[in-house]
Design a protein around this motif. Structure first.
Motif, mmCIF file in Angstrom:
data_model
loop_
_atom_site.group_PDB
_atom_site.id
_atom_site.type_symbol
_atom_site.label_atom_id
_atom_site.label_comp_id
_atom_site.label_asym_id
_atom_site.label_seq_id
_atom_site.Cartn_x
_atom_site.Cartn_y
_atom_site.Cartn_z
ATOM 1 N N LEU A 35 13.725 -2.859 -6.165
ATOM 2 C CA LEU A 35 12.335 -3.324 -5.859
ATOM 3 C C LEU A 35 11.937 -4.134 -6.834
ATOM 4 O O LEU A 35 11.876 -3.868 -7.839
ATOM 5 C CB LEU A 35 11.566 -2.006 -5.561
ATOM 6 C CG LEU A 35 11.598 -1.257 -4.317
ATOM 7 C CD1 LEU A 35 10.473 0.045 -4.323
ATOM 8 C CD2 LEU A 35 11.782 -2.002 -3.091
ATOM 9 N N LEU A 36 10.984 -5.340 -6.300
ATOM 10 C CA LEU A 36 10.478 -5.957 -7.017
ATOM 11 C C LEU A 36 8.763 -5.996 -7.167
ATOM 12 O O LEU A 36 8.250 -6.988 -7.436
ATOM 13 C CB LEU A 36 10.907 -7.469 -6.691
ATOM 14 C CG LEU A 36 12.337 -7.950 -6.851
ATOM 15 C CD1 LEU A 36 12.701 -9.539 -6.484
ATOM 16 C CD2 LEU A 36 12.933 -7.540 -8.267
ATOM 17 N N VAL A 37 8.362 -5.224 -6.167
ATOM 18 C CA VAL A 37 6.914 -5.264 -6.034
ATOM 19 C C VAL A 37 6.542 -3.526 -6.377
ATOM 20 O O VAL A 37 7.339 -2.603 -6.457
ATOM 21 C CB VAL A 37 6.544 -5.412 -4.704
ATOM 22 C CG1 VAL A 37 6.722 -6.946 -4.266
ATOM 23 C CG2 VAL A 37 7.171 -4.609 -3.626
ATOM 24 N N GLU A 38 5.222 -3.336 -6.695
ATOM 25 C CA GLU A 38 4.549 -2.173 -6.828
ATOM 26 C C GLU A 38 3.514 -1.948 -6.108
ATOM 27 O O GLU A 38 2.896 -3.001 -5.460
ATOM 28 C CB GLU A 38 4.252 -1.992 -8.252
ATOM 29 C CG GLU A 38 5.190 -2.156 -9.309
ATOM 30 C CD GLU A 38 4.860 -1.855 -10.743
ATOM 31 O OE1 GLU A 38 3.584 -1.958 -10.845
ATOM 32 O OE2 GLU A 38 5.727 -1.872 -11.600
ATOM 33 N N GLU A 39 2.727 -0.792 -5.808
ATOM 34 C CA GLU A 39 1.607 -0.498 -4.948
ATOM 35 C C GLU A 39 0.314 -1.431 -5.622
ATOM 36 O O GLU A 39 0.365 -1.827 -6.930
ATOM 37 C CB GLU A 39 1.319 0.774 -4.962
ATOM 38 C CG GLU A 39 2.234 1.701 -3.919
ATOM 39 C CD GLU A 39 1.694 2.984 -3.762
ATOM 40 O OE1 GLU A 39 0.528 3.444 -4.010
ATOM 41 O OE2 GLU A 39 2.512 3.750 -3.541
ATOM 42 N N GLY A 40 -0.104 -2.118 -4.718
ATOM 43 C CA GLY A 40 -1.109 -3.074 -5.252
ATOM 44 C C GLY A 40 -1.024 -4.634 -5.432
ATOM 45 O O GLY A 40 -1.969 -5.468 -5.609
ATOM 46 N N SER A 52 0.856 -1.312 0.002
ATOM 47 C CA SER A 52 -0.030 -0.372 0.001
ATOM 48 C C SER A 52 0.870 1.307 0.131
ATOM 49 O O SER A 52 0.406 2.323 -0.244
ATOM 50 C CB SER A 52 -0.877 -0.091 1.255
ATOM 51 O OG SER A 52 -0.302 0.005 2.285
ATOM 52 N N VAL A 53 2.160 1.146 0.437
ATOM 53 C CA VAL A 53 3.126 2.385 0.395
ATOM 54 C C VAL A 53 4.221 1.913 -0.224
ATOM 55 O O VAL A 53 4.943 0.795 0.343
ATOM 56 C CB VAL A 53 3.219 2.775 1.779
ATOM 57 C CG1 VAL A 53 4.255 4.177 1.973
ATOM 58 C CG2 VAL A 53 1.944 3.201 2.288
ATOM 59 N N ILE A 54 4.802 2.905 -1.099
ATOM 60 C CA ILE A 54 6.292 2.772 -1.575
ATOM 61 C C ILE A 54 6.380 4.215 -1.533
ATOM 62 O O ILE A 54 6.171 5.113 -2.463
ATOM 63 C CB ILE A 54 6.432 2.213 -2.836
ATOM 64 C CG1 ILE A 54 5.903 0.595 -2.540
ATOM 65 C CG2 ILE A 54 8.011 2.261 -3.258
ATOM 66 C CD1 ILE A 54 6.364 -0.071 -4.100
ATOM 67 N N ARG A 55 7.519 4.748 -0.859
ATOM 68 C CA ARG A 55 8.178 6.282 -1.014
ATOM 69 C C ARG A 55 9.349 6.217 -0.306
ATOM 70 O O ARG A 55 9.937 5.330 0.592
ATOM 71 C CB ARG A 55 7.100 7.115 -0.304
ATOM 72 C CG ARG A 55 7.081 6.968 1.302
ATOM 73 C CD ARG A 55 6.178 8.189 1.835
ATOM 74 N NE ARG A 55 6.389 8.215 3.204
ATOM 75 C CZ ARG A 55 5.283 7.422 4.175
ATOM 76 N NH1 ARG A 55 4.173 7.132 3.563
ATOM 77 N NH2 ARG A 55 5.269 7.629 5.268
ATOM 78 N N ARG A 56 10.210 7.376 -0.698
ATOM 79 C CA ARG A 56 11.412 7.677 -0.067
ATOM 80 C C ARG A 56 11.305 8.559 1.121
ATOM 81 O O ARG A 56 10.386 9.086 1.188
ATOM 82 C CB ARG A 56 12.248 8.375 -1.362
ATOM 83 C CG ARG A 56 13.884 8.619 -0.702
ATOM 84 C CD ARG A 56 14.521 8.948 -1.918
ATOM 85 N NE ARG A 56 14.997 7.927 -2.789
ATOM 86 C CZ ARG A 56 15.520 6.876 -2.545
ATOM 87 N NH1 ARG A 56 16.464 6.777 -1.163
ATOM 88 N NH2 ARG A 56 16.140 5.817 -3.121
#
Length: 209
Positions: A189-194, A76-80
């Motif tokens: 990273l190997l994933v994305e939001e969702g 649900s969250v990916i951010r720097r």
């Protein structure tokens, strides 16, 4: 995470210890009311089984390398945040709520911070009650949701963790965020939001150690 009572042998799945304490009240009420008021007794039996199912604790086989998800659920969250990346996983009510170490490491500190109880999928949930497990290279944040009021860390300062090792659990809807080591960037990273992930098994970022 402790020893379950003999009754655990009849369940088709293992559960965390806390589940037995939570299920005791509804289980005893069901035993009393089932012969007297069958509909209510049956509903309490279903509720008791639901509590146990919610707190299920399946075994997982972690990979040998990479950063694994700290929780079952949806990214649900990916951010720097400054020099580091934060990846958050929202745990729905149907997900396993046992949290696991994303990487090997030594626990430096376990901190509890009281707070609000906003829905765990919202940005405001970062002000919710949470437990931070601070390891030597990363930080794991277990965040309570609007209904989750019980976070149960199973580690303490000085513990040495393996990748995918159980570090605690949270009851009834929540989120788990990992602040990744500084040498992990977005291209790793190997994933994305969702994306759907599984605690201790899904690799969310590549990293050799």
């Amino acid at each position: 995470m402790g020893r379950n009572p003999p009754l655990a042998r009849v369940l088709p799945f293992p559960v965390v210890d806390e589940a037995w304490r939570l299920a005791l009240v509804t289980g005893l009420a069901a035993a009393v009311l089932l012969p007297l008021v069958p509909p209510i007794g049956a509903a309490l039996v279903a509720l008791t089984l639901g509590i146990l199912w919610f707190h299920r604790d399946p075994d997982r086989v972690p990979p040998d390398t990479g950063v694994v998800s700290p929780a079952d659920g949806t990214v649900s969250v990916i951010r720097r945040e400054g020099e580091r990346l934060r990846v958050g996983v929202f745990m729905n009510v149907t997900d396993v709520h046992v949290n696991r170490a994303p990487l090997p490491g030594t626990v430096r500190e376990v901190r509890h911070r009281p707070g609000a109880n906003r829905p765990a999928f919202s940005k405001e949930s970062e002000r919710n009650e949470q437990v931070a497990i601070d390891c030597d290279e990363y930080e794991l944040l277990i965040i309570a949701g609007w209904f989750a009021r019980r976070i149960h860390p199973a580690v303490e300062a000085g513990d040495v963790l393996d990748r995918g090792e159980r570090v605690g659990h949270v009851s009834f809807g929540s989120r788990a965020d990992v602040v990744l080591p500084s040498d992990v960037d977005r291209s790793d990273l190997l994933v994305e939001e969702g994306d759907s992930v599984r605690a201790g098994e899904t690799i969310i970022a590549e990293r050799r150690d």
